[in-house]
Motif scaffolding. Structure first.
Motif, short mmCIF file in Angstrom:
data_model
loop_
_atom_site.label_atom_id
_atom_site.label_comp_id
_atom_site.label_asym_id
_atom_site.label_seq_id
_atom_site.Cartn_x
_atom_site.Cartn_y
_atom_site.Cartn_z
N MET A 1 4.62 -5.26 -7.04
CA MET A 1 3.82 -6.02 -6.08
C MET A 1 3.94 -5.45 -4.67
SD MET A 1 1.70 -8.47 -5.65
CE MET A 1 1.74 -9.54 -7.04
N ALA A 2 4.97 -4.65 -4.41
CA ALA A 2 5.23 -4.12 -3.06
C ALA A 2 4.04 -3.36 -2.47
CB ALA A 2 6.48 -3.25 -3.08
N PRO A 3 3.35 -2.48 -3.21
CA PRO A 3 2.20 -1.79 -2.61
C PRO A 3 1.07 -2.75 -2.22
CG PRO A 3 2.89 -0.68 -4.62
CD PRO A 3 3.67 -1.94 -4.53
N VAL A 4 0.92 -3.83 -2.97
CA VAL A 4 -0.12 -4.82 -2.65
C VAL A 4 0.23 -5.53 -1.35
CG1 VAL A 4 -1.26 -6.93 -3.43
CG2 VAL A 4 -0.71 -5.12 -5.08
N LEU A 5 1.48 -5.96 -1.22
CA LEU A 5 1.93 -6.62 0.01
C LEU A 5 1.78 -5.69 1.20
CD1 LEU A 5 3.27 -8.91 1.58
CD2 LEU A 5 5.48 -7.99 0.86
N ARG A 6 2.17 -4.45 1.04
CA ARG A 6 2.04 -3.46 2.12
C ARG A 6 0.59 -3.28 2.53
NH1 ARG A 6 4.54 1.18 4.18
NH2 ARG A 6 3.13 2.94 4.27
N GLN A 7 -0.32 -3.22 1.55
CA GLN A 7 -1.75 -3.05 1.84
C GLN A 7 -2.29 -4.28 2.58
OE1 GLN A 7 -3.47 -0.28 1.39
NE2 GLN A 7 -5.28 -1.18 2.31
N VAL A 8 -1.85 -5.46 2.19
CA VAL A 8 -2.26 -6.68 2.90
C VAL A 8 -1.83 -6.60 4.36
CG1 VAL A 8 -1.81 -9.17 3.08
CG2 VAL A 8 -2.41 -8.17 0.88
N TYR A 9 -0.57 -6.18 4.59
CA TYR A 9 -0.06 -6.04 5.96
C TYR A 9 -0.89 -5.04 6.76
CZ TYR A 9 3.00 -4.91 9.85
OH TYR A 9 3.49 -4.68 11.11
N ILE A 10 -1.19 -3.90 6.15
CA ILE A 10 -1.95 -2.85 6.84
C ILE A 10 -3.35 -3.34 7.18
CG2 ILE A 10 -3.01 -0.58 6.51
CD1 ILE A 10 -0.43 0.21 5.00
#
Length: 186
Positions: A87-96
């Motif tokens: 899930m980490a890449p999804v959370l990172r993309q949301v932040y970006i």
């Protein structure tokens, strides 16, 4: 009974019929009292956030009455619960995708440090992939603790310089996380 004020006037010069302050302080006060939360809830901390938004605790009285489920329309990311490494890449993309200025609150033990899940598949704190402004302890934290975290973030927002996001230190922080500094709208 003491008088409770939610937003106090920033420091400034006051006279008969006028009040003057710095632009930084006026904008900080406006931003701090109009945060738009983006809940990223994966576990039990999300249920506590729902209670925080409800009528008993009423996060809206602090200016955060509009939860957004679109990253481009939010400036306060609340990460609640266990974040699996998948899930980490999804959370990172949301932040970006969030527009600057943006702030992050890690709610609960799992978002802050992985909680009781010290395994290969669980991220041991979201600060491994995105910068965090406020940590809310607890497993799960009570709504009062979440409100306290939002109030702490409001203090950070009130006192943040308008130029902070353009400083070499902030750009270095984002580069440490591998995030482009093109206004955060990548």
């Amino acid at each position: 009974m003491s008088k409770v004020t939610l937003a106090e006037a920033p420091p400034g010069v006051e006279g008969s019929g006028f009040f003057a302050t710095t632009l930084d302080k006026a904008i900080g006060l406006a931003r701090a009292n109009s945060l738009w939360p983006l809940p990223f809830a994966t576990s039990c901390c999300g249920i506590e956030f729902m209670a925080t938004m409800g009528s008993t605790y009423d996060l809206a009285r602090f200016g955060a009455e509009r939860p957004s489920f679109s990253p481009r329309q939010a400036d306060m990311l609340l990460v609640m619960g266990t974040i699996a490494k998948k899930m980490a890449p999804v959370l990172r993309q949301v932040y970006i995708q969030m527009a600057e200025p943006r702030w992050v609150i890690a709610v609960g033990a799992c978002a802050s440090s992985g909680g009781i899940f010290d395994t290969y598949s669980v991220l041991q704190g979201i600060d491994e992939i995105i910068p965090v402004d406020v940590y809310v302890p607890g497993c799960p934290p009570r709504p009062e603790a979440i409100l306290d975290g939002v109030l702490k973030l409001q203090e950070i927002v009130k006192n943040e310089s308008l130029n902070r996001r353009n400083t070499p230190e902030y750009k270095a922080l984002l580069e440490k996380y591998g995030i482009a500094t093109d206004n955060g709208n990548g």
